[in-house]
Scaffold this active site. Structure first.
Site, PDB file in Angstrom:
ATOM      1  N   SER A   1       0.852  -1.194   0.000  1.00  0.00           N
ATOM      2  CA  SER A   1       0.000   0.000   0.000  1.00  0.00           C
ATOM      3  C   SER A   1       0.889   1.246   0.000  1.00  0.00           C
ATOM      4  CB  SER A   1      -0.887   0.004   1.244  1.00  0.00           C
ATOM      5  OG  SER A   1      -0.087   0.200   2.398  1.00  0.00           O
TER       6      SER A   1
ATOM      7  N   ASP B   1      -1.344  -1.890  -3.994  1.00  0.00           N
ATOM      8  CA  ASP B   1      -2.682  -1.770  -3.414  1.00  0.00           C
ATOM      9  C   ASP B   1      -3.084  -0.288  -3.437  1.00  0.00           C
ATOM     10  OD1 ASP B   1      -4.965  -2.567  -2.063  1.00  0.00           O
ATOM     11  OD2 ASP B   1      -4.009  -2.577  -0.080  1.00  0.00           O
ATOM     12  N   HIS B   2      -4.254   0.016  -3.951  1.00  0.00           N
ATOM     13  CA  HIS B   2      -4.783   1.385  -3.968  1.00  0.00           C
ATOM     14  C   HIS B   2      -3.840   2.427  -4.574  1.00  0.00           C
ATOM     15  CE1 HIS B   2      -8.524   0.669  -1.878  1.00  0.00           C
ATOM     16  NE2 HIS B   2      -7.878  -0.090  -1.022  1.00  0.00           N
TER      17      HIS B   2
ATOM     18  N   ASP C   1      -7.129   2.940  -8.148  1.00  0.00           N
ATOM     19  CA  ASP C   1      -8.380   3.170  -7.421  1.00  0.00           C
ATOM     20  C   ASP C   1      -8.918   4.559  -7.763  1.00  0.00           C
ATOM     21  OD1 ASP C   1     -10.449   3.592  -5.730  1.00  0.00           O
ATOM     22  OD2 ASP C   1      -9.334   3.236  -3.868  1.00  0.00           O
TER      23      ASP C   1
ATOM     24  N   GLY D   1     -10.189  -1.466   7.767  1.00  0.00           N
ATOM     25  CA  GLY D   1      -9.845  -1.205   9.168  1.00  0.00           C
ATOM     26  C   GLY D   1     -10.402  -2.211  10.152  1.00  0.00           C
TER      27      GLY D   1
ATOM     28  N   HIS E   1     -12.220  -5.908  -1.025  1.00  0.00           N
ATOM     29  CA  HIS E   1     -11.289  -5.236  -0.111  1.00  0.00           C
ATOM     30  C   HIS E   1     -11.865  -5.294   1.302  1.00  0.00           C
ATOM     31  CE1 HIS E   1      -8.387  -2.912  -2.728  1.00  0.00           C
ATOM     32  NE2 HIS E   1      -9.087  -3.637  -3.573  1.00  0.00           N
TER      33      HIS E   1
ATOM     34  N   ASN F   1      -8.916  -9.368   0.185  1.00  0.00           N
ATOM     35  CA  ASN F   1      -7.851  -8.607   0.845  1.00  0.00           C
ATOM     36  C   ASN F   1      -7.983  -8.681   2.365  1.00  0.00           C
ATOM     37  OD1 ASN F   1      -7.461  -7.815  -1.788  1.00  0.00           O
ATOM     38  ND2 ASN F   1      -7.516  -5.615  -1.374  1.00  0.00           N
TER      39      ASN F   1
HETATM   40 ZN   LIG Z   1      -8.476  -1.714   0.072  1.00  0.00          ZN
END
Ligand SMILES: [Zn+2]
Length: 324
Positions: free
Chosen positions: A47, A85-86, A107, A182, A225, A268
């Site tokens: 990320s 990622d992202h 993204d 999260g 995700h 994910n």
């Molecule tokens: Zn994500």
């Protein structure tokens, strides 16, 4: 390797490929050990937070080292993808392609629809020249993940997916059906409470949206995700050893197992390994206050993550034995 063959097999076989984020050596060792022992293909995700924390160059070479480490562990033909990622800009995706990543995510889900298409298409056109696969996103997930913050979420609109996939040429599509980034995936008012344990019970995923997307794009690889389940045993260990994670709640594993059997072929998971790591570290430090050698608490943390990853691979994703 890129994700093309991994996803084709996963869609046919009714399982999902684990996509695990890594930020440090112990986490990467744990992922590779778990995948080598279960012979599971894996997507290693980096990320933007990981790039800031650990340095992109170092992470890239760690991933290369991971392939050799996997072979040392007796995994003859490791199937490992290194994935951004992202990614949020064309420049970032391009730099990862140029740097040897085998897959990137662009993204554009926070952009207006046409702008998301234009940005995604630009990344696809560049990445495909180098046989790098591209994941795109439609719909907005709630929650917080490194730099990705969304206050408002909305489900993917199934009526948009054919147009989006056709015009962008993306290889896989992340959709929003109620998962969230999260360790606090839902506010208490979105949940019910189990009268026996007092724990929060989250709302179910929108399987009707997933089914509609599958009907529109048969066999097209779908990505989820924010799919940690926030194991309550880790939350409890953290909270009884000086931590404070009230009402942390995730996606129940039986729902993810159900999703993995459908067109969902990449799931994910990041927060769960953070929880496993933190629970193990807190326990050691609480029980042995004289300990000051990081290996004495990062080692048990690594062991706990191996257990967690193997559990996910075997019990949730069904990807064990798919990369013999
Ligand atoms: Zn994500």
């Amino acid at each position: 390797m890129n994700t093309r063959e991994m996803f084709a097999k996963a869609v046919d076989g009714g399982y999902a490929i684990p996509a695990f984020n890594f930020n440090n050596m112990e986490q990467l060792q744990a992922i590779i050990k778990a995948c080598a022992e279960t012979k599971s293909p894996v997507i290693l995700q980096v990320s933007s937070g990981a790039r800031k924390y650990a340095n992109q160059t170092l992470l890239r070479y760690m991933a290369e080292g991971a392939v050799e480490y996997a072979k040392e562990l007796g995994w003859e033909h490791p199937q490992i993808c290194l994935h951004l990622d992202h990614g949020d800009t064309f420049e970032l995706c391009k730099s990862c392609v140029d740097f040897g990543f085998s897959s990137v995510m662009i993204d554009g889900s926070s952009l207006p629809y046409e702008e998301n298409i234009a940005l995604t298409k630009k990344v696809v056109e560049y990445a495909h020249q180098y046989d790098v696969t591209v994941e795109a996103e439609l719909g907005v997930l709630a929650g917080v993940e490194d730099d990705v913050v969304a206050e408002e979420s909305h489900y993917t609109k199934p009526e948009e997916v054919i147009d989006f996939a056709t015009r962008t040429g993306c290889d896989s599509l992340a959709i929003s059906i109620g998962t969230s980034h999260g360790a606090y995936k839902f506010k208490p008012e979105q949940c019910t409470r189990d009268p026996k344990t007092g724990k929060l019970v989250p709302p179910p995923l929108a399987f009707d949206v997933l089914e509609e997307v599958e009907k529109k794009l048969p066999g097209f690889p779908i990505v989820l995700h924010g799919s940690s389940s926030v194991p309550q045993e880790y939350v409890d260990i953290i909270n009884t050893h000086g931590g404070n994670l009230p009402d942390a709640v995730g996606i129940p594993e039986d729902q993810l197992r159900k999703a993995a059997k459908s067109a969902v072929c990449k799931i994910n998971i990041d927060s769960d390994s953070r929880l496993a790591f933190t629970a193990a570290v807190r326990k050691v430090l609480a029980e042995k206050p004289g300990e000051f050698d990081p290996r004495k608490y990062c080692g048990p943390a690594r062991d706990e993550m191996v257990k967690l990853y193997k559990h996910k691979i075997i019990e949730v994703l069904g990807s064990d034995g798919k990369a013999e």
